[in-house]
Design an enzyme around this catalytic site. Structure first.
Site, PDB file in Angstrom:
ATOM      1  N   LYS A  26       0.851  -1.192   0.000  1.00 23.30           N
ATOM      2  CA  LYS A  26       0.000   0.000   0.000  1.00 23.30           C
ATOM      3  C   LYS A  26       0.888   1.244   0.000  1.00 23.30           C
ATOM      4  CE  LYS A  26      -3.961   1.808   2.682  1.00 23.30           C
ATOM      5  NZ  LYS A  26      -4.881   1.489   3.798  1.00 23.30           N
TER       6      LYS A  26
ATOM      7  N   SER B 182      -9.643   1.319   2.835  1.00 28.09           N
ATOM      8  CA  SER B 182      -8.816   2.189   2.023  1.00 28.09           C
ATOM      9  C   SER B 182      -7.670   1.459   1.308  1.00 28.09           C
ATOM     10  CB  SER B 182      -8.220   3.297   2.899  1.00 28.09           C
ATOM     11  OG  SER B 182      -7.311   2.765   3.860  1.00 28.09           O
TER      12      SER B 182
ATOM     13  N   SER C  25     -10.014  -1.010   7.009  1.00 29.49           N
ATOM     14  CA  SER C  25      -9.351  -0.833   5.705  1.00 29.49           C
ATOM     15  C   SER C  25      -8.609  -2.048   5.183  1.00 29.49           C
ATOM     16  CB  SER C  25      -8.390   0.352   5.765  1.00 29.49           C
ATOM     17  OG  SER C  25      -9.110   1.544   5.768  1.00 29.49           O
TER      18      SER C  25
END
Lengths: 481, 71
Positions: free
Chosen positions: A84, A162, A186
């Site tokens: 990420k 996310s 997330s």
């Protein structure tokens, strides 16, 4: 020998590792194939932030050298993965998914990336994410530098957030595993929406040094994978004490599910209302079947519900109070207005209204929440509940997520049983670990089921997850790319 | 040891449930379009969270869930 067979892109870590050791292909060949695929298909899902082909090939050459000498560093040695884009990686932008940070470059890698590098894993790219991990409360999936995360199972649907790029990339076979982050939902949400197996570790088990801070007392990093075994293998590599993370618990995780208690001794808590109240019949049938599959494992069962607390407001106040401090300069300088999502901009600005008194009150209620959840686990060892009550929503549909990094779960309405439906804010506030696994489909879209347990008890989740995945094949299914 | 009775907890929960219901998908709600309106709405949300927490019974002896360690 080139990587000829597309099935390679869907293999688990252990399967790929065996092929590397058997010299069916070299690590350079494998890495090239994954880099080609990532660069070719990731834009289709808005999943890629930064490709890292050159660095990956260089690393793969080192791995091939190791393998030639018969040196096997770890279970992830030679395995391609993505991270990420909130994890620092030197000499390349680390954008946190947000325009104001598009040119940000760090000198040193995040601790998790350093550990994976030492273990011989091959980082092929930084993956897209919701801007600032959605900390201000975003209204649209498009709240990202790369655009809305699109779901490989149906590109008109959202991949979840996310950790949107991490979800899409693993689901589409663009990388074997990914590192995501969770403040409140997330990791679990994109994993459930994209049909992945993922683990949110106990707070403090995995170092966040070098990761974007959103909320110091809530942020966690964890693996997003194809199987429960993969989650355990990656967690073993990335866990452990780190003096650079003040939240580090100073503990390590060792993958040893064989040493957990007998299933007949394990007490599993569930709430029938979690299943009865699912809004869609499409989701109810597969999720009920997943629960039934666990009921055949000889476990002890007990009906439970979460203690009565205002989890949403507590989480919002804790996250908002900490995020206001983290992003104070962004907000007061006006650069916050460069973010893509207007609701997120307003949310971050509103956090400046949170006083020390508000924040401390929330943190004091959090103490009570921890105490009551600890007591709840006197009677059970594991909780089981749907990860999300629905499958992925439309990629252009508005969300309502004022409480943090993912849309809020369906809250029980007054008078209806609480069940475990607020497990995302409740268990994130308490810092407890969670494992989500794919368990069926609502139409063409995956659904997930979640197991939760006491802090630092990840092997119990892994043992139960392994048993579930040995009897089902939901985790082996993948979308057409 | 903190003690909170069931009635106090239920009252606080209902406040929390109402708050979380306010976070359900926006398709069911009017979404303000103007930046000032959005900021006002966000501030209302913070205020609503604050009042939810202030309705929650909190024994004086309860310390925050963060620990200072001398080092």
């Amino acid at each position: 020998m080139p990587v000829a067979d597309e099935s390679v892109f869907w293999l688990t870590i252990a399967e790929l590792s065996a092929k590397l050791r058997a010299k069916e292909f070299s690590c350079v060949e494998l890495t090239r194939a994954f880099c080609d695929r990532l660069e070719r298909y990731a834009p289709r899902y808005n999943a890629l932030a930064t490709p890292l082909r050159e660095e990956a090939i260089r690393k793969a050459k080192d791995v091939d050298g190791d393998l030639k000498r018969g040196r096997h560093r770890s279970p992830v040695h030679g395995i391609p993965y993505g991270a990420k884009d909130l994890l620092a990686y030197p000499n390349h932008p680390t954008t946190w998914g947000a325009k104001p940070y598009a040119g940000q470059v760090f000198d040193a890698p995040a601790t998790v990336l350093r550990k994976l590098d030492s273990a011989g894993a091959v980082l092929t790219g930084k993956l897209a994410m919701v801007e600032l991990a959605g900390g201000g409360g975003y209204l649209y999936p498009s709240a990202s530098l790369q655009g809305p995360g699109l779901n490989p199972w149906d590109t008109s649907k959202w991949s979840g957030g996310s950790s949107s790029g991490s979800g899409s990339a693993v689901a589409a076979g663009l990388t074997t595993f990914a590192i995501g982050s969770e403040t409140s939902g997330s990791i679990l949400t994109p994993a459930a929406f994209c049909g992945l197996t993922a683990l949110r570790p106990t707070y403090g088990l995995v170092s966040r040094a070098g990761a974007m801070a959103l909320s110091w007392t809530l942020d966690k990093l964890g693996p997003m994978c194809r199987s429960v075994e993969d989650c355990g293998l990656v967690l073993q590599v990335i866990s452990g004490k780190d003096g650079d993370d003040p939240g580090s618990a100073g503990k390590s995780y060792y993958y040893a599910p064989q040493f957990t208690r007998k299933f007949s001794d394990l007490r599993v808590g569930f709430a029938p209302s979690d299943w009865d109240s699912l809004p869609s019949p499409d989701a109810r049938t597969p999720l009920q079947a997943a629960l039934d599959a666990f009921k055949t494992m000889g476990l002890q069962w007990k009906e439970v519900e979460l203690p009565a607390f205002p989890y949403g407001p507590v989480l919002s106040m804790v996250l908002g109070g900490e995020a206001a401090s983290v992003f104070e300069e962004l907000i007061t300088s006006g650069k916050v207005d460069e973010l893509a999502d207007k609701t997120q901009i307003a949310g971050l600005k509103s956090y400046l209204d949170i006083s020390a008194r508000d924040y401390l009150r929330a943190m004091r209620v959090r103490t009570l929440i921890q105490a009551e959840i600890r007591k709840m686990f006197y009677d059970v060892d594991v909780l089981i509940t749907p990860t999300r009550s629905t499958a992925a929503s439309g990629a252009n549909e508005p969300l309502r997520s004022r409480a943090g990094a993912a849309p809020a779960p369906t809250a029980p309405s007054s008078g209806s049983p609480r069940g475990l439906r607020e497990h995302v804010p409740a268990m994130n506030l308490a810092g407890y670990p969670a494992l989500t696994m794919p368990c069926g489909f609502a139409g063409a879209l995956p659904l997930g089921i979640t197991l939760l347990t006491r802090p630092f008890n990840e092997n119990t989740l892994i043992a139960l997850g392994l048993a579930y995945q040995s009897n089902t094949d939901w985790h082996k299914r993948h979308p057409k790319v | 040891m903190v003690r909170v009775n069931r009635r106090q907890l239920t009252g606080a929960l209902l406040a929390g449930a109402a708050q979380l219901n306010a976070q359900t998908p926006a398709a069911q709600q009017a979404v303000p379009q103007d930046a000032d309106q959005m900021l006002a709405e966000a501030r209302r949300q913070v205020a609503a969270n604050r009042s939810s927490l202030h309705r929650f019974p909190l024994p004086m002896s309860t310390e925050p869930a963060s620990a200072f360690k001398a080092s």
